[in-house]
Scaffold this motif. Structure first.
Motif, PDB file in Angstrom:
ATOM      1  N   LEU A 171       0.809  -1.219   0.000  1.00  0.00           N
ATOM      2  CA  LEU A 171       0.000   0.000   0.000  1.00  0.00           C
ATOM      3  C   LEU A 171       0.844   1.272   0.000  1.00  0.00           C
ATOM      4  O   LEU A 171       0.315   2.360  -0.195  1.00  0.00           O
ATOM      5  CB  LEU A 171      -0.943   0.014   1.210  1.00  0.00           C
ATOM      6  CG  LEU A 171      -1.970  -1.117   1.281  1.00  0.00           C
ATOM      7  CD1 LEU A 171      -2.827  -0.969   2.534  1.00  0.00           C
ATOM      8  CD2 LEU A 171      -2.830  -1.168   0.032  1.00  0.00           C
ATOM      9  N   GLY A 172       2.148   1.133   0.246  1.00  0.00           N
ATOM     10  CA  GLY A 172       3.027   2.293   0.255  1.00  0.00           C
ATOM     11  C   GLY A 172       2.800   3.236   1.423  1.00  0.00           C
ATOM     12  O   GLY A 172       3.027   4.442   1.309  1.00  0.00           O
ATOM     13  N   LEU A 173       2.365   2.695   2.552  1.00  0.00           N
ATOM     14  CA  LEU A 173       2.122   3.525   3.724  1.00  0.00           C
ATOM     15  C   LEU A 173       3.431   4.032   4.318  1.00  0.00           C
ATOM     16  O   LEU A 173       4.474   3.395   4.174  1.00  0.00           O
ATOM     17  CB  LEU A 173       1.337   2.745   4.778  1.00  0.00           C
ATOM     18  CG  LEU A 173      -0.073   2.329   4.356  1.00  0.00           C
ATOM     19  CD1 LEU A 173      -0.664   1.353   5.357  1.00  0.00           C
ATOM     20  CD2 LEU A 173      -0.963   3.558   4.197  1.00  0.00           C
ATOM     21  N   ASP A 176      10.379   3.690   6.536  1.00  0.00           N
ATOM     22  CA  ASP A 176      11.804   3.702   6.222  1.00  0.00           C
ATOM     23  C   ASP A 176      12.652   2.872   7.168  1.00  0.00           C
ATOM     24  O   ASP A 176      13.802   2.580   6.868  1.00  0.00           O
ATOM     25  CB  ASP A 176      12.338   5.133   6.130  1.00  0.00           C
ATOM     26  CG  ASP A 176      12.120   5.937   7.400  1.00  0.00           C
ATOM     27  OD1 ASP A 176      11.446   5.446   8.320  1.00  0.00           O
ATOM     28  OD2 ASP A 176      12.620   7.076   7.454  1.00  0.00           O
ATOM     29  N   ASN A 177      12.092   2.474   8.279  1.00  0.00           N
ATOM     30  CA  ASN A 177      12.847   1.597   9.178  1.00  0.00           C
ATOM     31  C   ASN A 177      11.912   0.607   9.862  1.00  0.00           C
ATOM     32  O   ASN A 177      12.109   0.255  10.999  1.00  0.00           O
ATOM     33  CB  ASN A 177      13.628   2.411  10.220  1.00  0.00           C
ATOM     34  CG  ASN A 177      12.728   3.208  11.141  1.00  0.00           C
ATOM     35  OD1 ASN A 177      11.527   3.306  10.922  1.00  0.00           O
ATOM     36  ND2 ASN A 177      13.310   3.778  12.163  1.00  0.00           N
ATOM     37  N   PRO A 200      10.177  -2.636  11.158  1.00  0.00           N
ATOM     38  CA  PRO A 200      10.737  -3.917  11.572  1.00  0.00           C
ATOM     39  C   PRO A 200      10.390  -5.058  10.637  1.00  0.00           C
ATOM     40  O   PRO A 200      11.106  -6.037  10.571  1.00  0.00           O
ATOM     41  CB  PRO A 200      10.105  -4.137  12.945  1.00  0.00           C
ATOM     42  CG  PRO A 200       8.889  -3.299  12.941  1.00  0.00           C
ATOM     43  CD  PRO A 200       9.182  -2.121  12.072  1.00  0.00           C
ATOM     44  N   ALA A 201       9.318  -4.910   9.907  1.00  0.00           N
ATOM     45  CA  ALA A 201       8.905  -5.984   9.021  1.00  0.00           C
ATOM     46  C   ALA A 201       9.899  -6.218   7.880  1.00  0.00           C
ATOM     47  O   ALA A 201       9.913  -7.274   7.273  1.00  0.00           O
ATOM     48  CB  ALA A 201       7.514  -5.681   8.441  1.00  0.00           C
ATOM     49  N   GLN A 202      10.742  -5.223   7.598  1.00  0.00           N
ATOM     50  CA  GLN A 202      11.722  -5.384   6.515  1.00  0.00           C
ATOM     51  C   GLN A 202      12.664  -6.564   6.764  1.00  0.00           C
ATOM     52  O   GLN A 202      13.080  -7.233   5.834  1.00  0.00           O
ATOM     53  CB  GLN A 202      12.570  -4.116   6.378  1.00  0.00           C
ATOM     54  CG  GLN A 202      11.813  -2.947   5.830  1.00  0.00           C
ATOM     55  CD  GLN A 202      12.667  -1.688   5.864  1.00  0.00           C
ATOM     56  OE1 GLN A 202      13.501  -1.487   6.725  1.00  0.00           O
ATOM     57  NE2 GLN A 202      12.417  -0.820   4.899  1.00  0.00           N
ATOM     58  N   ASP A 203      12.991  -6.792   8.015  1.00  0.00           N
ATOM     59  CA  ASP A 203      13.955  -7.846   8.352  1.00  0.00           C
ATOM     60  C   ASP A 203      13.293  -9.106   8.888  1.00  0.00           C
ATOM     61  O   ASP A 203      13.979 -10.020   9.306  1.00  0.00           O
ATOM     62  CB  ASP A 203      14.941  -7.317   9.399  1.00  0.00           C
ATOM     63  CG  ASP A 203      15.672  -6.085   8.908  1.00  0.00           C
ATOM     64  OD1 ASP A 203      16.014  -6.044   7.707  1.00  0.00           O
ATOM     65  OD2 ASP A 203      15.871  -5.157   9.708  1.00  0.00           O
ATOM     66  N   THR A 204      11.979  -9.135   8.869  1.00  0.00           N
ATOM     67  CA  THR A 204      11.256 -10.277   9.411  1.00  0.00           C
ATOM     68  C   THR A 204      10.673 -11.093   8.291  1.00  0.00           C
ATOM     69  O   THR A 204       9.946 -10.573   7.461  1.00  0.00           O
ATOM     70  CB  THR A 204      10.122  -9.798  10.343  1.00  0.00           C
ATOM     71  OG1 THR A 204      10.681  -8.891  11.289  1.00  0.00           O
ATOM     72  CG2 THR A 204       9.476 -10.953  11.051  1.00  0.00           C
ATOM     73  N   PRO A 205      10.981 -12.398   8.260  1.00  0.00           N
ATOM     74  CA  PRO A 205      10.440 -13.231   7.187  1.00  0.00           C
ATOM     75  C   PRO A 205       8.924 -13.346   7.292  1.00  0.00           C
ATOM     76  O   PRO A 205       8.370 -13.350   8.376  1.00  0.00           O
ATOM     77  CB  PRO A 205      11.113 -14.586   7.400  1.00  0.00           C
ATOM     78  CG  PRO A 205      11.644 -14.567   8.784  1.00  0.00           C
ATOM     79  CD  PRO A 205      11.819 -13.139   9.180  1.00  0.00           C
ATOM     80  N   ARG A 206       8.277 -13.434   6.142  1.00  0.00           N
ATOM     81  CA  ARG A 206       6.819 -13.604   6.108  1.00  0.00           C
ATOM     82  C   ARG A 206       6.457 -15.051   6.238  1.00  0.00           C
ATOM     83  O   ARG A 206       7.109 -15.917   5.829  1.00  0.00           O
ATOM     84  CB  ARG A 206       6.249 -13.065   4.811  1.00  0.00           C
ATOM     85  CG  ARG A 206       6.287 -11.586   4.769  1.00  0.00           C
ATOM     86  CD  ARG A 206       5.716 -11.114   3.481  1.00  0.00           C
ATOM     87  NE  ARG A 206       6.780 -10.369   2.819  1.00  0.00           N
ATOM     88  CZ  ARG A 206       6.585  -9.557   1.832  1.00  0.00           C
ATOM     89  NH1 ARG A 206       5.409  -9.392   1.343  1.00  0.00           N
ATOM     90  NH2 ARG A 206       7.557  -8.914   1.290  1.00  0.00           N
TER      91      ARG A 206
END
Length: 183
Positions: A122-124, A174-175, A177-183
């Protein structure tokens, strides 16, 4: 819309989900810290009608999804991402699980998946959540998924005859936590 994790399926609600939803939504222990409930059968019907209508709205601002345990194919809760401002790219997240599903990491697993969706699809820019300061389980979930405490709202809601505080947690795109957490 469907989102999958290792153990969960997050999917659109169906009218046939009434019994499963009503089981947790009418439970006073489950709704103790919520700003809704416990639900009557008509409250649950209203909720399901609203979320199934919201699922077809364009543009869509409310993503209320059933949380399904894939191993047992059982609906165990609800999670929602609601876009509160498109111009500011902000949304709020909330979740509730049947009490038999508490303490198993399902809320964290579902919430991190919805954070991914909000930021990546969604680009939030910002996703926030509120919870009762006495709800230790929810504060653990929000912390575990990397959201940061931003504030304490004193006497924020008048619920069940008394004023209740809320804690505000948030994650930024931009930071997040989900960026580094596997889905």
């Amino acid at each position: 819309m469907e989102l999958s994790t290792r153990r969960l399926l997050l999917r659109e609600f169906r009218a046939s989900d009434h019994a499963a939803v009503h089981t947790f939504a009418s439970d006073t222990e489950v709704t103790h810290y919520t700003d809704w409930g416990p639900n009557s059968p008509s409250d649950t019907t209203t909720f399901l009608t609203e979320v199934t209508q919201d699922a077809t709205s364009t543009p869509r601002h409310r993503f209320a999804l059933a949380v399904v345990n894939r191993e047992h194919n059982a609906l165990i809760g609800s999670i929602e991402l609601r876009v509160v401002s498109t111009s500011h790219q902000r949304a709020e997240i909330g979740y509730v699980l049947h009490r038999h599903s508490w303490g198993k990491g399902y809320a964290s697993e579902a919430a991190i998946t919805l954070l991914h969706f909000g930021f990546d699809e969604l680009g939030l820019h910002k996703i926030s959540a509120t919870c009762d300061p006495n709800n230790a389980a929810s504060t653990r979930v929000l912390t575990k998924i990397g959201m940061r405490l931003e504030g304490h709202l004193r006497e924020h809601l008048h619920l069940r005859g008394r004023w209740r505080d809320r804690l505000v947690y948030a994650a930024l795109s931009d930071n997040h936590p989900a960026q580094d957490t596997p889905r």
